[in-house]
Design a protein around this motif. Structure first.
Motif, PDB file in Angstrom:
ATOM      1  N   GLY B 109      11.814   3.226   8.642  1.00 31.72           N
ATOM      2  CA  GLY B 109      10.810   2.786   7.669  1.00 31.72           C
ATOM      3  C   GLY B 109      11.054   1.347   7.229  1.00 31.72           C
ATOM      4  O   GLY B 109      10.113   0.564   7.065  1.00 31.72           O
ATOM      5  N   HIS B 110      12.316   0.981   7.051  1.00 27.08           N
ATOM      6  CA  HIS B 110      12.653  -0.392   6.655  1.00 27.08           C
ATOM      7  C   HIS B 110      12.521  -1.332   7.836  1.00 27.08           C
ATOM      8  O   HIS B 110      12.064  -2.471   7.700  1.00 27.08           O
ATOM      9  CB  HIS B 110      14.093  -0.442   6.126  1.00 27.08           C
ATOM     10  CG  HIS B 110      14.283   0.315   4.857  1.00 27.08           C
ATOM     11  ND1 HIS B 110      15.512   0.512   4.287  1.00 27.08           N
ATOM     12  CD2 HIS B 110      13.398   0.933   4.043  1.00 27.08           C
ATOM     13  CE1 HIS B 110      15.376   1.223   3.175  1.00 27.08           C
ATOM     14  NE2 HIS B 110      14.105   1.492   3.007  1.00 27.08           N
ATOM     15  N   LEU B 121       3.483 -11.283   9.151  1.00 29.37           N
ATOM     16  CA  LEU B 121       2.389 -10.521   8.527  1.00 29.37           C
ATOM     17  C   LEU B 121       2.620 -10.478   7.014  1.00 29.37           C
ATOM     18  O   LEU B 121       3.754 -10.441   6.547  1.00 29.37           O
ATOM     19  CB  LEU B 121       2.341  -9.091   9.080  1.00 29.37           C
ATOM     20  CG  LEU B 121       1.582  -8.909  10.400  1.00 29.37           C
ATOM     21  CD1 LEU B 121       2.361  -9.460  11.566  1.00 29.37           C
ATOM     22  CD2 LEU B 121       1.218  -7.459  10.634  1.00 29.37           C
ATOM     23  N   ASP B 122       1.510 -10.463   6.242  1.00 31.99           N
ATOM     24  CA  ASP B 122       1.653 -10.362   4.792  1.00 31.99           C
ATOM     25  C   ASP B 122       1.642  -8.882   4.383  1.00 31.99           C
ATOM     26  O   ASP B 122       1.463  -7.998   5.214  1.00 31.99           O
ATOM     27  CB  ASP B 122       0.557 -11.161   4.070  1.00 31.99           C
ATOM     28  CG  ASP B 122      -0.842 -10.691   4.424  1.00 31.99           C
ATOM     29  OD1 ASP B 122      -1.765 -11.540   4.466  1.00 31.99           O
ATOM     30  OD2 ASP B 122      -1.043  -9.475   4.651  1.00 31.99           O
ATOM     31  N   TYR B 123       1.834  -8.655   3.075  1.00 32.84           N
ATOM     32  CA  TYR B 123       1.940  -7.277   2.588  1.00 32.84           C
ATOM     33  C   TYR B 123       0.713  -6.442   2.942  1.00 32.84           C
ATOM     34  O   TYR B 123       0.815  -5.272   3.327  1.00 32.84           O
ATOM     35  CB  TYR B 123       2.104  -7.268   1.055  1.00 32.84           C
ATOM     36  CG  TYR B 123       3.515  -7.508   0.570  1.00 32.84           C
ATOM     37  CD1 TYR B 123       3.966  -6.970  -0.628  1.00 32.84           C
ATOM     38  CD2 TYR B 123       4.409  -8.278   1.298  1.00 32.84           C
ATOM     39  CE1 TYR B 123       5.255  -7.181  -1.089  1.00 32.84           C
ATOM     40  CE2 TYR B 123       5.692  -8.512   0.852  1.00 32.84           C
ATOM     41  CZ  TYR B 123       6.106  -7.961  -0.351  1.00 32.84           C
ATOM     42  OH  TYR B 123       7.391  -8.176  -0.808  1.00 32.84           O
ATOM     43  N   ALA B 124      -0.453  -7.048   2.774  1.00 33.47           N
ATOM     44  CA  ALA B 124      -1.695  -6.292   3.030  1.00 33.47           C
ATOM     45  C   ALA B 124      -1.779  -5.877   4.496  1.00 33.47           C
ATOM     46  O   ALA B 124      -2.136  -4.738   4.824  1.00 33.47           O
ATOM     47  CB  ALA B 124      -2.907  -7.144   2.656  1.00 33.47           C
ATOM     48  N   THR B 135       2.567  -1.763  -2.494  1.00 37.77           N
ATOM     49  CA  THR B 135       3.722  -1.582  -3.372  1.00 37.77           C
ATOM     50  C   THR B 135       4.890  -1.024  -2.577  1.00 37.77           C
ATOM     51  O   THR B 135       6.037  -1.477  -2.698  1.00 37.77           O
ATOM     52  CB  THR B 135       3.382  -0.612  -4.524  1.00 37.77           C
ATOM     53  OG1 THR B 135       2.175  -1.028  -5.128  1.00 37.77           O
ATOM     54  CG2 THR B 135       4.502  -0.560  -5.552  1.00 37.77           C
ATOM     55  N   ASN B 136       4.574  -0.033  -1.749  1.00 38.93           N
ATOM     56  CA  ASN B 136       5.591   0.591  -0.900  1.00 38.93           C
ATOM     57  C   ASN B 136       6.195  -0.436   0.066  1.00 38.93           C
ATOM     58  O   ASN B 136       7.411  -0.449   0.300  1.00 38.93           O
ATOM     59  CB  ASN B 136       4.934   1.733  -0.100  1.00 38.93           C
ATOM     60  CG  ASN B 136       5.943   2.777   0.342  1.00 38.93           C
ATOM     61  OD1 ASN B 136       7.130   2.499   0.408  1.00 38.93           O
ATOM     62  ND2 ASN B 136       5.457   3.968   0.649  1.00 38.93           N
ATOM     63  N   VAL B 137       5.360  -1.338   0.571  1.00 40.22           N
ATOM     64  CA  VAL B 137       5.855  -2.396   1.463  1.00 40.22           C
ATOM     65  C   VAL B 137       6.890  -3.229   0.717  1.00 40.22           C
ATOM     66  O   VAL B 137       7.981  -3.520   1.220  1.00 40.22           O
ATOM     67  CB  VAL B 137       4.693  -3.301   1.953  1.00 40.22           C
ATOM     68  CG1 VAL B 137       5.230  -4.512   2.702  1.00 40.22           C
ATOM     69  CG2 VAL B 137       3.738  -2.509   2.845  1.00 40.22           C
ATOM     70  N   SER B 142      12.423  -4.934  -0.183  1.00 41.52           N
ATOM     71  CA  SER B 142      13.493  -5.255  -1.123  1.00 41.52           C
ATOM     72  C   SER B 142      14.776  -4.510  -0.731  1.00 41.52           C
ATOM     73  O   SER B 142      15.870  -5.106  -0.695  1.00 41.52           O
ATOM     74  CB  SER B 142      13.012  -4.888  -2.523  1.00 41.52           C
ATOM     75  OG  SER B 142      14.056  -4.926  -3.408  1.00 41.52           O
ATOM     76  N   ARG B 143      14.641  -3.235  -0.424  1.00 41.21           N
ATOM     77  CA  ARG B 143      15.815  -2.445  -0.015  1.00 41.21           C
ATOM     78  C   ARG B 143      16.359  -2.940   1.323  1.00 41.21           C
ATOM     79  O   ARG B 143      17.572  -3.018   1.532  1.00 41.21           O
ATOM     80  CB  ARG B 143      15.449  -0.971   0.097  1.00 41.21           C
ATOM     81  CG  ARG B 143      15.203  -0.332  -1.252  1.00 41.21           C
ATOM     82  CD  ARG B 143      14.817   1.109  -1.149  1.00 41.21           C
ATOM     83  NE  ARG B 143      14.466   1.596  -2.484  1.00 41.21           N
ATOM     84  CZ  ARG B 143      13.732   2.657  -2.721  1.00 41.21           C
ATOM     85  NH1 ARG B 143      13.272   3.376  -1.717  1.00 41.21           N
ATOM     86  NH2 ARG B 143      13.454   3.029  -3.951  1.00 41.21           N
TER      87      ARG B 143
END
Lengths: 186, 156
Positions: B109-110, B121-124, B135-137, B142-143
């Motif tokens: 997932g990370h 690529l951006d968050y969207a 938000t999940n992205v 961050s993790r």
């Protein structure tokens, strides 16, 4: 530069080259194989279903008519199960990865159901056909069981069960892999 | 299209595999999947989002079929591309190798959000590719950043 920008520069430093396949030839080959599989399905239905109907029409015997009806019932059940099982399990490669993963899991489970159904259907067909032939031949059971056709039928059943077991194991392993990945991305 | 995005797809393939030959195999499967999927593209998303969706989906299928384990054990990550690069120095190569090894150690997932971020690529866009919220992205990135820092700062 932010951390990610610096890392992105490092990341894109390498551009591994890899030979790309002759896509046209491969797509053509896969399409041809799929068409052959569909054609084989249809051919088996026509040969077996058509053959038994032709026999029933020529023989004018109740027992052969019963055989023809049973054969078409088995064929119809097999086709119907295949259609229902495949419905909603189509797996578009363009779905987002979450949806694709869910669909892949559903499809795997559907494949496992198909194997179980296939074994049940096969056993039902074999039981019916052996009973029908035994009644038509009216011979002692011990003698009946020594007929080459009957032995071949048992051998084919063993081979089918072995193949089903192997395929189910493969699908279960794939399902376990998909579920493990699903856990990782949640 | 493959010529333009080939290097990015090759890096994506490398992040899912453990050997150069697996990477090449996967890249070929991705190319084939894109070839088949492209006629159905109707512009519902950007071409880039579309490409990465197909590529990630194909990669997931590939690793499941080949039973490639995702491992955080650095000793198992014996990826060495035998083909020498004529374009980058040894130092840059080594930096890239360490980064790729660190990325491979991340949970899937990370790893997905990191590789997409590194490709620009951006968050969207990442949210569209993966089917998660923006938000999940952010949370995953961050993790992942913390883990990557840990792996990259560890002694080689």
């Amino acid at each position: 530069m932010t951390d990610w920008q610096e890392l992105a520069v490092e990341w894109r430093e390498e551009s591994p080259a890899a030979p790309l396949p002759d896509l046209r030839a491969r797509v053509a080959r896969e399409s041809r194989n799929m068409r052959l599989l569909v054609a084989a399905d249809v051919l088996v239905t026509i040969v077996i279903g058509g053959g038994v109907i032709g026999w029933a029409l020529r023989a004018h015997q109740t027992s052969v008519t019963v055989l023809a009806c049973a054969t078409w019932t088995f064929l119809a059940v097999a086709w119907a199960f295949g259609v229902v099982n495949r419905a909603n399990n189509w797996r578009p490669s363009t779905a987002d990865t979450n949806a694709f993963l869910d669909l892949s899991i559903r499809r795997c489970r559907a494949s496992i159901s198909m194997v179980h159904f296939g074994v049940v259907l096969w056993m039902a067909e074999m039981a019916f056909n052996l009973t029908w032939v035994y009644r038509e031949l009216s011979m002692p059971l011990a003698e009946f069981l020594r007929l080459w056709g009957v032995i071949a039928g048992f051998a084919a059943t063993l081979a089918f069960l072995a193949a089903s077991f192997w395929y189910r194991r493969k699908q279960r392993a794939e399902l376990a892999g998909l579920l493990a990945i699903k856990k990782q991305v949640e | 299209m493959l010529a333009e995005h080939g290097p990015a797809l090759a890096r994506l393939a490398a992040s899912y595999t453990r050997t150069a030959s697996d990477r090449d195999d996967l890249l070929q499967e991705i190319a084939l999947a894109l070839w088949k999927a492209l006629p159905g593209f109707r512009g519902e998303s950007s071409l880039r989002t579309f490409l990465y969706r197909v590529a990630h989906n194909r990669a997931i299928s590939y690793v499941v079929r080949r039973r490639i384990r995702f491992t955080s054990d650095i000793d198992e990550l014996q990826i060495r591309d035998p083909r020498p690069s004529v374009e980058t120095g040894l130092v840059q190569q080594e930096k890239h190798r360490r980064l790729m090894d660190a990325v491979r150690r991340l949970p899937l997932g990370h790893r997905q959000v990191v590789t997409l971020t590194l490709e620009g690529l951006d968050y969207a866009e990442i949210a569209q590719v993966l089917g998660i919220s923006e938000t999940n992205v952010g949370v995953r990135l961050s993790r992942a950043r913390q883990k990557l820092k840990e792996y990259l700062e560890a002694k080689p």
